[in-house]
Design a protein around this motif. Structure first.
Motif, mmCIF file in Angstrom:
data_model
loop_
_atom_site.group_PDB
_atom_site.id
_atom_site.type_symbol
_atom_site.label_atom_id
_atom_site.label_comp_id
_atom_site.label_asym_id
_atom_site.label_seq_id
_atom_site.Cartn_x
_atom_site.Cartn_y
_atom_site.Cartn_z
ATOM 1 N N GLY A 1 0.779 -1.230 0.000
ATOM 2 C CA GLY A 1 0.000 0.000 0.000
ATOM 3 C C GLY A 1 0.807 1.274 0.000
ATOM 4 O O GLY A 1 0.260 2.366 0.166
ATOM 5 N N ALA A 2 2.123 1.174 -0.187
ATOM 6 C CA ALA A 2 2.975 2.362 -0.175
ATOM 7 C C ALA A 2 3.950 2.311 -1.351
ATOM 8 O O ALA A 2 4.296 1.250 -1.853
ATOM 9 C CB ALA A 2 3.748 2.447 1.146
ATOM 10 N N ARG A 3 4.396 3.487 -1.756
ATOM 11 C CA ARG A 3 5.378 3.601 -2.834
ATOM 12 C C ARG A 3 6.649 4.200 -2.217
ATOM 13 O O ARG A 3 6.794 5.427 -2.151
ATOM 14 C CB ARG A 3 4.826 4.488 -3.944
ATOM 15 C CG ARG A 3 5.583 4.409 -5.252
ATOM 16 C CD ARG A 3 5.002 5.359 -6.269
ATOM 17 N NE ARG A 3 3.652 5.001 -6.671
ATOM 18 C CZ ARG A 3 3.372 4.164 -7.668
ATOM 19 N NH1 ARG A 3 4.343 3.586 -8.346
ATOM 20 N NH2 ARG A 3 2.111 3.897 -7.972
ATOM 21 N N ARG A 4 7.571 3.327 -1.785
ATOM 22 C CA ARG A 4 8.726 3.792 -1.013
ATOM 23 C C ARG A 4 10.076 3.413 -1.608
ATOM 24 O O ARG A 4 11.103 3.880 -1.135
ATOM 25 C CB ARG A 4 8.673 3.216 0.412
ATOM 26 C CG ARG A 4 7.417 3.560 1.182
ATOM 27 C CD ARG A 4 7.387 2.868 2.526
ATOM 28 N NE ARG A 4 6.131 3.116 3.235
ATOM 29 C CZ ARG A 4 5.785 2.527 4.372
ATOM 30 N NH1 ARG A 4 6.606 1.650 4.926
ATOM 31 N NH2 ARG A 4 4.630 2.805 4.942
ATOM 32 N N TRP A 5 10.097 2.552 -2.631
ATOM 33 C CA TRP A 5 11.354 1.978 -3.085
ATOM 34 C C TRP A 5 11.631 2.306 -4.551
ATOM 35 O O TRP A 5 10.727 2.391 -5.372
ATOM 36 C CB TRP A 5 11.331 0.457 -2.916
ATOM 37 C CG TRP A 5 11.128 0.018 -1.511
ATOM 38 C CD1 TRP A 5 12.083 -0.185 -0.550
ATOM 39 C CD2 TRP A 5 9.877 -0.275 -0.876
ATOM 40 N NE1 TRP A 5 11.507 -0.582 0.633
ATOM 41 C CE2 TRP A 5 10.145 -0.656 0.464
ATOM 42 C CE3 TRP A 5 8.552 -0.263 -1.308
ATOM 43 C CZ2 TRP A 5 9.152 -1.004 1.359
ATOM 44 C CZ3 TRP A 5 7.551 -0.609 -0.416
ATOM 45 C CH2 TRP A 5 7.864 -0.977 0.896
ATOM 46 N N LEU A 6 12.920 2.462 -4.865
ATOM 47 C CA LEU A 6 13.379 2.543 -6.238
ATOM 48 C C LEU A 6 14.060 1.227 -6.584
ATOM 49 O O LEU A 6 14.852 0.712 -5.786
ATOM 50 C CB LEU A 6 14.363 3.699 -6.422
ATOM 51 C CG LEU A 6 13.785 5.117 -6.366
ATOM 52 C CD1 LEU A 6 14.912 6.144 -6.445
ATOM 53 C CD2 LEU A 6 12.786 5.350 -7.502
ATOM 54 N N LEU A 7 13.747 0.675 -7.735
ATOM 55 C CA LEU A 7 14.333 -0.598 -8.160
ATOM 56 C C LEU A 7 15.590 -0.338 -8.986
ATOM 57 O O LEU A 7 15.542 0.349 -10.009
ATOM 58 C CB LEU A 7 13.324 -1.399 -8.972
ATOM 59 C CG LEU A 7 12.077 -1.891 -8.222
ATOM 60 C CD1 LEU A 7 11.191 -2.701 -9.158
ATOM 61 C CD2 LEU A 7 12.471 -2.736 -7.014
ATOM 62 N N LEU A 8 16.721 -0.871 -8.514
ATOM 63 C CA LEU A 8 17.979 -0.809 -9.252
ATOM 64 C C LEU A 8 18.360 -2.239 -9.598
ATOM 65 O O LEU A 8 19.128 -2.890 -8.889
ATOM 66 C CB LEU A 8 19.064 -0.130 -8.409
ATOM 67 C CG LEU A 8 18.754 1.288 -7.919
ATOM 68 C CD1 LEU A 8 19.855 1.799 -7.024
ATOM 69 C CD2 LEU A 8 18.568 2.221 -9.113
ATOM 70 N N GLY A 9 17.789 -2.748 -10.698
ATOM 71 C CA GLY A 9 17.972 -4.161 -11.024
ATOM 72 C C GLY A 9 17.264 -5.004 -9.979
ATOM 73 O O GLY A 9 16.086 -4.794 -9.683
ATOM 74 N N PRO A 10 17.988 -5.948 -9.360
ATOM 75 C CA PRO A 10 17.371 -6.793 -8.338
ATOM 76 C C PRO A 10 17.332 -6.149 -6.955
ATOM 77 O O PRO A 10 16.788 -6.709 -6.012
ATOM 78 C CB PRO A 10 18.291 -8.023 -8.319
ATOM 79 C CG PRO A 10 19.629 -7.493 -8.710
ATOM 80 C CD PRO A 10 19.364 -6.374 -9.678
ATOM 81 N N ILE A 11 17.908 -4.952 -6.837
ATOM 82 C CA ILE A 11 18.053 -4.300 -5.530
ATOM 83 C C ILE A 11 16.979 -3.227 -5.359
ATOM 84 O O ILE A 11 16.723 -2.433 -6.270
ATOM 85 C CB ILE A 11 19.449 -3.668 -5.371
ATOM 86 C CG1 ILE A 11 20.529 -4.748 -5.485
ATOM 87 C CG2 ILE A 11 19.577 -2.946 -4.039
ATOM 88 C CD1 ILE A 11 21.936 -4.192 -5.465
ATOM 89 N N ARG A 12 16.339 -3.224 -4.180
ATOM 90 C CA ARG A 12 15.376 -2.180 -3.832
ATOM 91 C C ARG A 12 16.042 -1.195 -2.871
ATOM 92 O O ARG A 12 16.575 -1.596 -1.833
ATOM 93 C CB ARG A 12 14.138 -2.770 -3.162
ATOM 94 C CG ARG A 12 13.281 -3.613 -4.080
ATOM 95 C CD ARG A 12 11.906 -3.858 -3.498
ATOM 96 N NE ARG A 12 11.917 -4.264 -2.104
ATOM 97 C CZ ARG A 12 10.839 -4.418 -1.361
ATOM 98 N NH1 ARG A 12 9.644 -4.163 -1.870
ATOM 99 N NH2 ARG A 12 10.921 -4.818 -0.110
ATOM 100 N N VAL A 13 16.023 0.068 -3.210
ATOM 101 C CA VAL A 13 16.619 1.118 -2.372
ATOM 102 C C VAL A 13 15.510 2.029 -1.874
ATOM 103 O O VAL A 13 14.639 2.438 -2.647
ATOM 104 C CB VAL A 13 17.670 1.933 -3.152
ATOM 105 C CG1 VAL A 13 18.216 3.067 -2.283
ATOM 106 C CG2 VAL A 13 18.798 1.041 -3.615
ATOM 107 N N GLN A 14 15.542 2.356 -0.592
ATOM 108 C CA GLN A 14 14.534 3.222 0.015
ATOM 109 C C GLN A 14 15.153 4.590 0.303
ATOM 110 O O GLN A 14 15.852 4.761 1.306
ATOM 111 C CB GLN A 14 14.003 2.591 1.299
ATOM 112 C CG GLN A 14 12.784 3.280 1.865
ATOM 113 C CD GLN A 14 12.179 2.511 3.031
ATOM 114 O OE1 GLN A 14 12.535 1.366 3.290
ATOM 115 N NE2 GLN A 14 11.259 3.142 3.737
ATOM 116 N N PRO A 15 14.939 5.588 -0.567
ATOM 117 C CA PRO A 15 15.569 6.906 -0.400
ATOM 118 C C PRO A 15 15.259 7.578 0.930
ATOM 119 O O PRO A 15 16.069 8.363 1.434
ATOM 120 C CB PRO A 15 15.014 7.714 -1.575
ATOM 121 C CG PRO A 15 14.678 6.688 -2.604
ATOM 122 C CD PRO A 15 14.174 5.510 -1.821
ATOM 123 N N SER A 16 14.069 7.308 1.500
ATOM 124 C CA SER A 16 13.726 7.952 2.773
ATOM 125 C C SER A 16 14.669 7.525 3.891
ATOM 126 O O SER A 16 14.875 8.277 4.855
ATOM 127 C CB SER A 16 12.273 7.637 3.152
ATOM 128 O OG SER A 16 12.073 6.237 3.280
#
Length: 370
Positions: free
Chosen positions: A100-115
């Motif tokens: 229910g949230a949009r928190r991650w950027l996908l860098l290939g197989p890796i999810r990064v959470q900018p917050s």
């Protein structure tokens, strides 16, 4: 590099932050394995392996950052802050959506959470502002307008994801750093009043229904025991059943029978309490207190104002995560979804804490290595 040079390096290098972090992580990885070993989901059962990989990466990145001269954190603070704000904007449009949230950027197989990384970026930019503006005098409301705006921009972007817990944390980091830089008591009172009014307005108009329900069930979890109050009730059952010495390793009924959801993230401390009891919890809390002490000691023993304020900012990141998470699982605070440092599963949070240790080590080393 000869033997005397290596010996001198180890004598001057401050290993305390990484040392404490490694010990806490060892507690955490053992607890994570115990909490997930009985899972029928193969992905959950292997989370401890993923966590080990993220921690190794965090150590490498943190160790590399520890050799960056501390003055560069101030020099590039604006660039780091603006880049992170850009990533937060990017998340709202291109971020990966989950739960229910949009928190991650996908860098290939890796999810990064900018917050997560925004916490550190905010510490740098606020430290720069406080060290260059009114460093030796008590601050009134006028002096707080600019740093508050710097805080509100990422806070609003984070709450829009929505991630209320991290948004609240950014405001708390600002409060601790501003208080450390000498707030007038009048200013403190005005901030408290504004906080109460804006909090009431946020509750009424800014929160989603499920977020308001979390606050209601915090006050009375039994009002919705099978719904929004379920996690809080099961968490307190886990903590209470641990008694003084706990049930023992891999003997948590709440984890093995999956009574407590998110037992590897938000409620990892509940499982730890159930298995290791009051004695184990005091030992873990003692490690966190020692880490806080090292931050406070260092902030009082560095010559530059910027470095001192950064260290307090880093300490506030660790402190608020620990305080809110432990209060949350014990039913003393509403459930807001903040991880317990170095204990909860999560790559982005581990990387953030690793970088924090690297920055603190760099500043400590700058006293006698550079």
């Amino acid at each position: 590099m000869d033997a005397s040079t290596i010996k001198d390096f180890f004598k001057r290098y401050d290993f305390s932050f990484f040392g404490i972090a490694i010990v806490i992580f060892l507690f955490g990885i053992i607890n994570l394995y115990s909490a997930t070993h009985a899972s029928l989901n193969d992905h959950h059962a292997n989370l401890y392996k993923v966590q080990l990989g993220w921690f190794f990466l965090s150590l490498v990145v943190g160790f590399a950052i520890s050799f960056i001269q501390a003055k560069n954190f101030q020099r590039f603070s604006w660039a780091i802050y603006l880049f992170n704000v850009f990533l937060l904007v990017l998340v709202l449009f291109l971020g990966h959506q989950g739960m229910g949230a949009r928190r991650w950027l996908l860098l290939g197989p890796i999810r990064v959470q900018p917050s997560e990384l925004m916490k550190l970026s905010l510490v740098f930019i606020l430290a720069r502002w406080f060290s260059k503006n009114s460093p030796d005098q008590e601050m009134g409301i006028k002096e707080l307008i600019a740093p508050l705006l710097l805080t509100l921009v990422p806070t609003v972007l984070t709450v829009l994801e929505p991630d209320l817990g991290t948004g609240l944390l950014l405001l708390l980091i600002f409060f601790i750093m501003a208080f450390f830089r000498k707030l007038k008591w009048k200013s403190l009172g005005i901030i408290a009043l504004v906080g109460l009014i804006s909090g009431a307005a946020m509750y009424q108009f800014g929160l989603k229904e499920y977020q308001r329900n979390r606050i209601k069930t915090f006050i009375n979890p039994t009002a919705d025991a099978k719904g929004t109050g379920y996690n809080a009730i099961q968490s307190k059952i886990a903590i209470g059943s641990g008694k003084f010495l706990g049930k023992g390793f891999r003997k948590s009924s709440q984890a093995s029978l999956n009574y407590l959801p998110e037992n590897h993230t938000d409620f990892v401390f509940s499982i730890y309490n159930e298995e290791h009891g009051f004695f184990g919890s005091i030992l873990l809390i003692g490690l966190y207190l020692f880490l806080f002490y090292r931050f406070i000691w260092l902030s009082m023993n560095v010559p530059k104002i910027f470095d001192s304020v950064v260290i307090i900012g880093l300490m506030s990141i660790f402190f608020w995560h620990t305080f809110i998470n432990m209060g949350m699982v014990m039913g003393l605070l509403p459930v807001v979804g903040l991880p317990l440092p170095l204990m909860s599963y999560g790559g982005s949070s581990l990387l953030t804490f690793g970088i924090c240790c690297g920055v603190a080590t760099s500043i400590s080393n700058s006293r006698n290595m550079f």
